[in-house]
Every structure is written in structure tokens, then in C-alpha cells.
Design a protein around this motif. Structure first.
Motif, mmCIF file in Angstrom:
data_model
loop_
_atom_site.group_PDB
_atom_site.id
_atom_site.type_symbol
_atom_site.label_atom_id
_atom_site.label_comp_id
_atom_site.label_asym_id
_atom_site.label_seq_id
_atom_site.Cartn_x
_atom_site.Cartn_y
_atom_site.Cartn_z
ATOM 1 N N VAL A 25 0.833 -1.212 0.000
ATOM 2 C CA VAL A 25 0.000 0.000 0.000
ATOM 3 C C VAL A 25 0.859 1.250 0.000
ATOM 4 N N TRP A 26 1.801 1.320 0.951
ATOM 5 C CA TRP A 26 2.637 2.516 1.034
ATOM 6 C C TRP A 26 3.548 2.638 -0.182
ATOM 7 N N LEU A 27 4.034 1.511 -0.674
ATOM 8 C CA LEU A 27 4.918 1.590 -1.838
ATOM 9 C C LEU A 27 4.190 2.160 -3.049
ATOM 10 N N VAL A 28 2.936 1.760 -3.254
ATOM 11 C CA VAL A 28 2.159 2.296 -4.374
ATOM 12 C C VAL A 28 1.892 3.789 -4.164
ATOM 13 N N PHE A 58 3.276 7.268 -6.564
ATOM 14 C CA PHE A 58 2.554 8.444 -7.056
ATOM 15 C C PHE A 58 3.120 9.734 -6.467
ATOM 16 N N ALA A 59 3.616 9.662 -5.231
ATOM 17 C CA ALA A 59 4.249 10.844 -4.652
ATOM 18 C C ALA A 59 5.491 11.239 -5.437
ATOM 19 N N ASN A 60 6.216 10.232 -5.920
ATOM 20 C CA ASN A 60 7.442 10.516 -6.681
ATOM 21 C C ASN A 60 7.159 11.060 -8.080
ATOM 22 N N ILE A 61 5.904 10.972 -8.517
ATOM 23 C CA ILE A 61 5.541 11.566 -9.807
ATOM 24 C C ILE A 61 5.808 13.066 -9.796
ATOM 25 N N PHE A 62 5.660 13.689 -8.622
ATOM 26 C CA PHE A 62 5.901 15.132 -8.531
ATOM 27 C C PHE A 62 7.355 15.464 -8.834
ATOM 28 N N SER A 63 8.257 14.579 -8.437
ATOM 29 C CA SER A 63 9.666 14.791 -8.778
ATOM 30 C C SER A 63 9.850 14.736 -10.288
ATOM 31 N N GLY A 64 9.206 13.743 -10.919
ATOM 32 C CA GLY A 64 9.293 13.650 -12.381
ATOM 33 C C GLY A 64 8.682 14.846 -13.067
ATOM 34 N N PRO A 67 10.653 6.811 4.073
ATOM 35 C CA PRO A 67 10.240 6.897 2.670
ATOM 36 C C PRO A 67 9.299 8.067 2.382
ATOM 37 N N LEU A 68 8.375 8.367 3.313
ATOM 38 C CA LEU A 68 7.450 9.480 3.096
ATOM 39 C C LEU A 68 8.186 10.810 3.100
ATOM 40 N N ALA A 118 10.687 15.361 0.267
ATOM 41 C CA ALA A 118 11.920 16.147 0.143
ATOM 42 C C ALA A 118 12.498 16.047 -1.263
ATOM 43 N N ASP A 119 12.361 14.905 -1.917
ATOM 44 C CA ASP A 119 12.859 14.750 -3.278
ATOM 45 C C ASP A 119 12.167 15.718 -4.230
#
Length: 449
Positions: free
Chosen positions: A285-288, A292-298, A423-424, A429-430
Motif C-alpha cells: 500500500v505505502w509503496l504504491v 505516485f508521490a514521486n511523480i511530482f519529482s518527475g 520513505p514518506l 523532500a525529493d
């Protein structure tokens, strides 16, 4: 002999089926060590090893086993054997085992137990999990407060053998309300004719039956108690929580916080016995969500695509910078979460800690900027090095503040601060770090015409 030597000898004796050696080694092992050994054995081997012990010692060893093992072994026992085992178990461990059984088995066992044991199980099993009521034992020594020392000591001798601990004596009135407490040492050294009311301490540290178990563990740790009395709504003494049970709670809570710290849900039972699907379910759950949170970095990288194309050397420093922000944030979050867990940090402390964190983060950022600027000069020249150094300072400051403030925000929203996991914090921060880095690069370097 050490546990390692005894365990190796016992395993060898089991392979040889040497019953005399097995009996000797089982008798020589500490009960906690024996439970640790049989925890990893097959059920039939476990039951046969327990059979070498007298029933009273067998019950004590059974209490050291994990819940999954207890449940599996109980399923293989006949009702008469299990009822006899439960008779010798401590009251709190007996209630815990009872709750692991299905209802038909529970009813069958209750019919085989003495009336007092049945009522005690029903009472202890009725309290909500995770509270002092579910954690406490009803086996304690309580004496009338108006009694003299000689009378009280006589009652301790009569009731002490069945008590979880006798080092702390609880003084009650005729209706069982807790009035005070004193140690066994104080009673032994006192004049036999002194009354307990003249000796007892009335300044009590007490928990209610609905007090969360983590708060119980904190109280026992804070006041260095051997046991914590538990009262109901009418101030009537109904049980005690001993320090060893508090240690188990502290370990359980610390494990849960560590799991949350790496975005893993709470495991029911041990890691060794958890199913593959349960391990998958607790982690996915958290990994998924973090994907999506890392999409903001992209998205940030895509937004500054022209800057990256113009100065491709910037990409070399991107992982270094965003990882530094995430690492600084993880450090800050870990310090805050642990401080909250131990009671060292409270919500009202956030403003004071924010000011301190800003100064610490500035120092960290400047030091790391100095180190990375040397690499920047040799790798891409002075201008790029300046951008990297400026970015490092701001990214470390922002990462640290995110890691420090997020636990307070989650607590204010009534979420567990431990959810502010590495991870959160790193994911947030990324994204912030990417925006800061390329925004500074665009502003300082500009785009070639």
C-alpha cells in the motif's frame, strides 16, 4: 552451559532419539530458553519436549511462546490437558491464551475450570486489547489498610504463593478501593504492631482499566515501578501490570514504530511465521502511494527540461542533492518521532524545536555545500559549482524542516507520528529538492539564446 551449547546438544539428542539425554537437557535449560528452542520446532516435537516438564513448569514455558505457536499447540491438546495447563498459568497469560481459542473450545474449557478461574478469565478477557485491563493480572497481594503489620504479613504468607509479585503490597478498604501502598521490605522492618495506615504511601501512580498500554509502559518506566496498580471507574483495585509485561509492550511498540518508519503495516504475529501474502499486503500500500508521490519529482524535472538540455552537467548532481535533502529530513523525522514516543517532545514544543532545527540545518547545509562545491568546480566549472552549493544549503534546510514538522502535523491531525517515515519524508523532500535545484539553476544560469 550456555544456551547455544544446550540447544546444540538437545538437537543432537532429538536426532538420536535419546530420551534420557533429552530429559536431562530439558530439565537443565531455562524455561525461556526452552521456549526459544521449541519455537522453531515442529508441533509434535514441541509437545513432546513440553511433556518432559512437570505441569507447573510446562505452563510457565508455554507463556514464553508466541501467540501463533500457543494457538497451534492448544489445537493439538485435549480439553482436559489444556484445562490443566491453564490452571497453572499466570492469570494474564491464561486470559490471553483463552482469547486465542474459538468459542466452542472456550465454552468446553470453562466447564473444566474452577469457578474462580472461570470468573477471572471472563473478567480479564472482557477488556479491550491494547489497554491496561487486557494487560493486567489479577494475582496480586492486597491487605486491609486498617490491619497491623503482623496481620498483614500473615496474609502475605497465605496469598503470596499465587501472586505475580509480592514486593509491593496494596492497602485497600472494605470495598476494595485502593488507599495506599508499601513495599514488603518496609513491612518486614516495621514494628509488628504498627498499622499499615501509618506506613503506607498515599501518593499513588495508578492506571485505569482503559488506559492505553503504551501509557502504562511509560508510567512504569518513568517512576521505576515493579508493578503498576490498575483501578476501575470506582477506584477499586482490579489488577496490576508488572514491569516484565511493560517491557513486552515497549518492545512491541518500538517494533511497530520501526515498521512504520519504513512504511510497513503492523504485522500480526512474528516475521518468521507471517505468510507471503501478509508480508506483501503490509508493504504494497505505502509503496504504491509513494510511487505516485514521486511523480511530482518527475513533473518537476519535466518542467525544467529546457534548463537540463542547456546544462546537462546539472544531471550529475541531481541524485546527490535530492538524496541529501531526504537524508537530512529522515534524520530530523526520526529524532522527533522518537522524542514523541518517549515523552521527551510534546506538541507544544514545536516552535522552540523549529528555531533550533533551522540553525542546525543551516550549519549542515553550509558544511555539505562546501564539500560538494569542490566536486562541482572540478566536474562542471565555477558557475555550476555555485548553483550546486546554493541548492545544497536550501535543500538540506527544507528537508530538515519537512522531517521535523511532519510528525507534529500528523499528531495534530490525530495520526500516528511514526507514519512520518523515512520513505514518506524522502519522497516529499525529493520533489521539493528537484524544484529548488532547477529553479536556482534557471535563475542563476539562465537559458542560452
Amino acid at each position: 552451559m550456555s544456551y547455544a551449547v544446550l540447544a546444540a546438544s538437545l538437537r543432537s539428542a532429538l536426532q538420536r532419539q535419546d530420551t534420557d539425554a533429552i530429559r536431562h537437557l530439558v530439565a537443565e535449560m531455562q524455561l525461556a530458553d526452552l521456549a526459544e528452542f521449541i519455537q522453531h520446532e515442529q508441533e509434535d516435537t514441541t509437545i513432546s519436549l513440553l511433556d518432559y516438564l512437570p505441569m507447573e513448569q510446562r505452563a510457565s514455558a508455554f507463556g514464553y511462546l508466541e501467540e501463533e505457536t500457543q494457538s497451534a499447540l492448544a489445537a493439538e491438546m485435549k480439553d482436559a490437558t489444556l484445562a490443566e495447563l491453564m490452571h497453572f498459568m499466570d492469570a494474564d497469560e491464561r486470559a490471553d491464551l483463552f482469547k486465542l481459542l474459538d468459542e466452542p473450545r472456550q465454552q468446553g474449557l470453562l466447564r473444566r475450570l474452577a469457578h474462580a478461574e472461570r470468573e477471572d478469565i471472563r473478567k480479564l478477557a472482557s477488556y479491550e486489547e491494547g489497554t491496561a485491563g487486557a494487560l493486567m493480572t489479577s494475582e496480586y497481594v492486597a491487605v486491609p489498610a486498617e490491619a497491623d503489620v503482623a496481620t498483614a504479613l500473615d496474609k502475605v504468607r497465605r496469598t503470596g504463593p499465587n501472586a505475580e509479585t509480592i514486593y509491593q503490597i496494596y492497602c485497600v478498604d472494605d470495598e476494595g478501593r485502593l488507599l495506599g501502598t508499601l513495599s514488603l521490605r518496609e513491612m518486614i522492618l516495621a514494628n509488628p504492631k504498627d498499622t499499615l495506615t501509618s506506613l503506607m504511601t498515599e501518593e499513588l501512580v495508578v492506571a485505569k482499566v482503559d488506559t492505553p498500554q503504551e501509557e502504562v509502559a511509560k508510567l512504569i518506566s518513568r517512576y521505576d515501578l515493579m508493578a503498576l496498580p490498575v483501578t476501575n471507574g470506582g477506584e477499586r483495585l482490579v489488577g496490576i501490570v508488572t514491569y516484565d509485561d511493560a517491557m513486552d509492550v515497549a518492545e512491541e511498540e518500538a517494533t511497530e514504530d520501526m515498521h512504520k518508519g519504513v512504511s510497513v503495516g503492523k504485522l500480526e504475529g512474528s516475521l518468521r511465521t507471517a505468510s507471503l501474502f501478509d508480508l506483501y499486503r503490509k508493504r504494497i500500500v505505502w509503496l504504491v502511494l509513494l510511487v505516485f508521490a514521486n511523480i511530482f519529482s518527475g513533473a518537476g524535472i519535466a518542467y525544467f527540461e529546457e534548463t537540463i538540455e542547456a546544462y546537462i552537467a546539472l544531471v550529475f548532481f541531481l541524485p546527490l542533492l535530492v538524496d541529501s535533502g531526504g537524508n537530512a529530513g529522515s534524520q530530523a523525522a526520526t529524532l522527533m518521532v522518537r522524542g514523541m514516543a518517549t515523552g521527551d517532545v510534546r506538541t507544544r514544543d514545536w516552535a522552540k524545536l523549529l528555531g533550533r532545527e533551522i540553525f542546525v540545518a543551516i550549519g549542515l547545509g553550509l558544511t555539505m555545500a562546501l564539500a560538494v562545491s569542490v566536486v562541482g568546480v572540478f566536474r562542471a566549472g565555477t558557475e555550476i559549482a555555485m548553483v550546486v552549493a546554493m541548492s545544497m544549503v536550501l535543500i538540506v534546510i527544507m528537508g530538515s524542516l519537512i522531517g521535523m514538522l511532519l510528525p507534529f502535523l500528523l499528531q495534530r491531525l490525530r495520526f500516528d507520528p511514526a507514519t512520518a517515515s523515512a520513505p514518506l519524508v524522502t519522497s516529499i523532500a525529493d520533489g521539493v529538492g528537484v524544484l529548488i535545484y532547477f529553479a536556482i539553476a534557471t535563475a542563476v544560469l539562465g537559458l542560452p539564446t
